[in-house]
Design an enzyme around this catalytic site. Structure first.
Site, PDB file in Angstrom:
ATOM      1  N   GLN A 176     -17.849   6.432 -19.897  1.00 17.18           N
ATOM      2  CA  GLN A 176     -19.004   6.163 -20.758  1.00 17.18           C
ATOM      3  C   GLN A 176     -18.851   6.807 -22.135  1.00 17.18           C
ATOM      4  O   GLN A 176     -19.115   6.172 -23.162  1.00 17.18           O
ATOM      5  CB  GLN A 176     -20.272   6.702 -20.100  1.00 17.18           C
ATOM      6  CG  GLN A 176     -20.669   6.014 -18.810  1.00 17.18           C
ATOM      7  CD  GLN A 176     -22.011   6.501 -18.323  1.00 17.18           C
ATOM      8  OE1 GLN A 176     -23.059   6.175 -18.894  1.00 17.18           O
ATOM      9  NE2 GLN A 176     -22.001   7.313 -17.278  1.00 17.18           N
ATOM     10  N   ASP A 219      -2.330  10.474 -16.714  1.00 17.88           N
ATOM     11  CA  ASP A 219      -3.009  10.673 -15.437  1.00 17.88           C
ATOM     12  C   ASP A 219      -3.191  12.168 -15.226  1.00 17.88           C
ATOM     13  O   ASP A 219      -2.213  12.928 -15.186  1.00 17.88           O
ATOM     14  CB  ASP A 219      -2.167  10.067 -14.308  1.00 17.88           C
ATOM     15  CG  ASP A 219      -2.882  10.070 -12.965  1.00 17.88           C
ATOM     16  OD1 ASP A 219      -3.823  10.862 -12.786  1.00 17.88           O
ATOM     17  OD2 ASP A 219      -2.490   9.278 -12.089  1.00 17.88           O
ATOM     18  N   LEU A 220      -4.430  12.603 -15.092  1.00 17.56           N
ATOM     19  CA  LEU A 220      -4.697  14.037 -14.936  1.00 17.56           C
ATOM     20  C   LEU A 220      -4.088  14.614 -13.667  1.00 17.56           C
ATOM     21  O   LEU A 220      -3.927  15.832 -13.560  1.00 17.56           O
ATOM     22  CB  LEU A 220      -6.199  14.305 -14.959  1.00 17.56           C
ATOM     23  CG  LEU A 220      -6.911  14.060 -16.295  1.00 17.56           C
ATOM     24  CD1 LEU A 220      -8.390  14.409 -16.186  1.00 17.56           C
ATOM     25  CD2 LEU A 220      -6.268  14.856 -17.429  1.00 17.56           C
ATOM     26  N   THR A 265     -15.937  12.532 -11.059  1.00 14.73           N
ATOM     27  CA  THR A 265     -17.393  12.650 -11.146  1.00 14.73           C
ATOM     28  C   THR A 265     -18.133  12.161  -9.905  1.00 14.73           C
ATOM     29  O   THR A 265     -19.357  12.060  -9.917  1.00 14.73           O
ATOM     30  CB  THR A 265     -17.913  11.876 -12.372  1.00 14.73           C
ATOM     31  OG1 THR A 265     -17.522  10.498 -12.256  1.00 14.73           O
ATOM     32  CG2 THR A 265     -17.368  12.464 -13.666  1.00 14.73           C
ATOM     33  N   THR A 303     -20.678  20.088 -17.478  1.00 18.68           N
ATOM     34  CA  THR A 303     -21.862  19.581 -16.793  1.00 18.68           C
ATOM     35  C   THR A 303     -22.934  20.638 -16.567  1.00 18.68           C
ATOM     36  O   THR A 303     -22.637  21.839 -16.480  1.00 18.68           O
ATOM     37  CB  THR A 303     -21.459  18.994 -15.425  1.00 18.68           C
ATOM     38  OG1 THR A 303     -22.616  18.585 -14.698  1.00 18.68           O
ATOM     39  CG2 THR A 303     -20.712  20.023 -14.588  1.00 18.68           C
ATOM     40  N   ASP A 304     -24.167  20.178 -16.435  1.00 17.89           N
ATOM     41  CA  ASP A 304     -25.282  21.047 -16.054  1.00 17.89           C
ATOM     42  C   ASP A 304     -25.138  21.551 -14.627  1.00 17.89           C
ATOM     43  O   ASP A 304     -25.788  22.530 -14.236  1.00 17.89           O
ATOM     44  CB  ASP A 304     -26.603  20.297 -16.204  1.00 17.89           C
ATOM     45  CG  ASP A 304     -26.640  18.983 -15.421  1.00 17.89           C
ATOM     46  OD1 ASP A 304     -25.587  18.336 -15.291  1.00 17.89           O
ATOM     47  OD2 ASP A 304     -27.739  18.598 -14.956  1.00 17.89           O
ATOM     48  N   TYR A 310     -18.312  19.624  -6.916  1.00 18.08           N
ATOM     49  CA  TYR A 310     -18.167  19.079  -8.269  1.00 18.08           C
ATOM     50  C   TYR A 310     -18.460  20.148  -9.323  1.00 18.08           C
ATOM     51  O   TYR A 310     -17.678  20.364 -10.246  1.00 18.08           O
ATOM     52  CB  TYR A 310     -19.098  17.877  -8.450  1.00 18.08           C
ATOM     53  CG  TYR A 310     -19.218  17.424  -9.878  1.00 18.08           C
ATOM     54  CD1 TYR A 310     -18.145  16.819 -10.536  1.00 18.08           C
ATOM     55  CD2 TYR A 310     -20.407  17.609 -10.583  1.00 18.08           C
ATOM     56  CE1 TYR A 310     -18.257  16.402 -11.856  1.00 18.08           C
ATOM     57  CE2 TYR A 310     -20.530  17.193 -11.893  1.00 18.08           C
ATOM     58  CZ  TYR A 310     -19.453  16.593 -12.530  1.00 18.08           C
ATOM     59  OH  TYR A 310     -19.573  16.200 -13.841  1.00 18.08           O
ATOM     60  N   LYS A 356     -15.820  21.832 -12.019  1.00 15.22           N
ATOM     61  CA  LYS A 356     -16.039  21.751 -13.468  1.00 15.22           C
ATOM     62  C   LYS A 356     -16.107  23.144 -14.093  1.00 15.22           C
ATOM     63  O   LYS A 356     -15.635  23.351 -15.221  1.00 15.22           O
ATOM     64  CB  LYS A 356     -17.314  20.968 -13.767  1.00 15.22           C
ATOM     65  CG  LYS A 356     -17.220  19.482 -13.464  1.00 15.22           C
ATOM     66  CD  LYS A 356     -16.179  18.781 -14.323  1.00 15.22           C
ATOM     67  CE  LYS A 356     -16.616  18.661 -15.771  1.00 15.22           C
ATOM     68  NZ  LYS A 356     -15.614  17.954 -16.607  1.00 15.22           N
ATOM     69  N   TRP A 403     -27.027  14.171 -16.995  1.00 14.32           N
ATOM     70  CA  TRP A 403     -27.724  12.912 -16.724  1.00 14.32           C
ATOM     71  C   TRP A 403     -27.287  11.828 -17.711  1.00 14.32           C
ATOM     72  O   TRP A 403     -28.108  11.188 -18.374  1.00 14.32           O
ATOM     73  CB  TRP A 403     -29.231  13.114 -16.783  1.00 14.32           C
ATOM     74  CG  TRP A 403     -29.794  14.031 -15.726  1.00 14.32           C
ATOM     75  CD1 TRP A 403     -29.132  15.012 -15.047  1.00 14.32           C
ATOM     76  CD2 TRP A 403     -31.151  14.075 -15.268  1.00 14.32           C
ATOM     77  NE1 TRP A 403     -29.988  15.656 -14.190  1.00 14.32           N
ATOM     78  CE2 TRP A 403     -31.235  15.121 -14.302  1.00 14.32           C
ATOM     79  CE3 TRP A 403     -32.298  13.360 -15.585  1.00 14.32           C
ATOM     80  CZ2 TRP A 403     -32.423  15.431 -13.648  1.00 14.32           C
ATOM     81  CZ3 TRP A 403     -33.497  13.681 -14.934  1.00 14.32           C
ATOM     82  CH2 TRP A 403     -33.554  14.696 -13.976  1.00 14.32           C
TER      83      TRP A 403
END
Length: 295
Positions: free
Chosen positions: A11, A37-38, A63, A102-103, A126, A130, A151
């Site tokens: 996104q 590619d990670l 994710t 990320t939160d 997750y 992160k 979000w």
């Protein structure tokens, strides 16, 4: 200025491609699988050394929050080891790195907004992966900007806004969790912030420009409140709508535990970079309008 975005189809990556035209002097290139590619660090280094960017945007990640509970090795390989490889290669070509986080690095137990200095305590794989990625990036490249967001939605990929609009085409009532609170964040706003930050850090090496920052839509709501706004906006634009039935987290069990409160303060971003995202409701209108064909 050359900006290399890791994560071709995500996104934020696609939103960066959209927003780049509004920033004169910025050339944005997207890189992703199979060339980069990670899970294959050699491809990461080769791609970054070949591009020789001024700024690398680390936007690719694992994710699948619930699936990560069953695949922790893969989540950590991508979100921690992969992030480290990107940061190391960026440092090798003297490029700054902007890394998206990320939160979910927070527990969700705090009563108010989280600041960057608040203690982290992830409650799922997750979030743990992160957080390890944040630490790896900071250790590998001193010219780092880590952006914690939340979000995320856009006209691209899979996200909450698209899911709600799809459900509204099938049913009159949708059950949505009402006791988890956070900041809906447009990928377009993340892209705008990333490009503004990239312009600054490419030229300014002051230590105050580096570190961890929150970047999230202004204002908070629950998932149920978010859904109601999406449906109301869609209805005004002639799109699908549905009634929202509020439920508790306990009524919608998931494999991974979600934070009940992940509201983020963006004051540090404003203080250091002179910018913060607009109100989430304004940005949500733009995304819904694109999705339902409104103006």
């Amino acid at each position: 200025m050359r900006v290399l975005v890791i994560g071709r189809d995500g996104q934020v990556a696609r939103s960066l491609a959209d927003r780049a035209a509004a920033h004169a002097g910025i050339e944005v290139k997207l890189a992703g699988r199979p060339q980069l590619d990670l899970l294959e660090p050699g491809t990461v280094r080769a791609s970054i050394l070949a591009a020789r960017p001024d700024v690398v945007v680390s936007a690719a990640a694992y994710t699948a929050v619930d699936q990560a509970e069953d695949e922790p090795d893969v989540a950590f390989a991508v979100n921690a080891a992969g992030a480290r490889a990107v940061a190391q290669a960026a440092a090798e070509v003297d490029a700054a790195i902007i890394h998206l986080s990320t939160d979910y690095v927070f527990s969700g137990d705090a009563p108010g907004e989280y600041a960057e200095s608040d203690a982290t305590d992830p409650r799922n794989v997750y979030g743990l992966s992160k957080l390890e990625g944040e630490k790896a990036v900071a250790a590998a490249n001193p010219r780092h900007v880590i952006l914690r967001t939340a979000w995320v939605y856009s006209p691209y990929g899979r996200n909450f806004v698209k899911t709600m609009l799809a459900l509204a085409k099938e049913r009159d009532r949708v059950r949505v969790v009402a006791d988890q609170w956070g900041n809906p964040t447009s990928a377009a706003d993340i892209a705008e912030g990333v490009l503004r930050i990239a312009q600054t850090v490419a030229a300014d090496r002051q230590a105050s420009r580096h570190g961890i920052f929150n970047l999230a839509g202004q204002g908070a709501t629950s998932w149920a409140g978010f859904a109601r706004h999406v449906f109301a906006t869609s209805a005004r634009l002639g799109g699908p709508s549905a009634q929202v039935e509020e439920i508790a987290t306990a009524d919608y069990p998931t494999k991974a535990r979600r934070p009940l409160n992940s509201r983020l303060s963006c004051q540090k971003l404003l203080d250091v970079y002179g910018w913060r995202p607009p109100a989430w409701r304004e940005s949500c209108w733009s995304a819904v309008a694109r999705l339902v064909g409104g103006n």
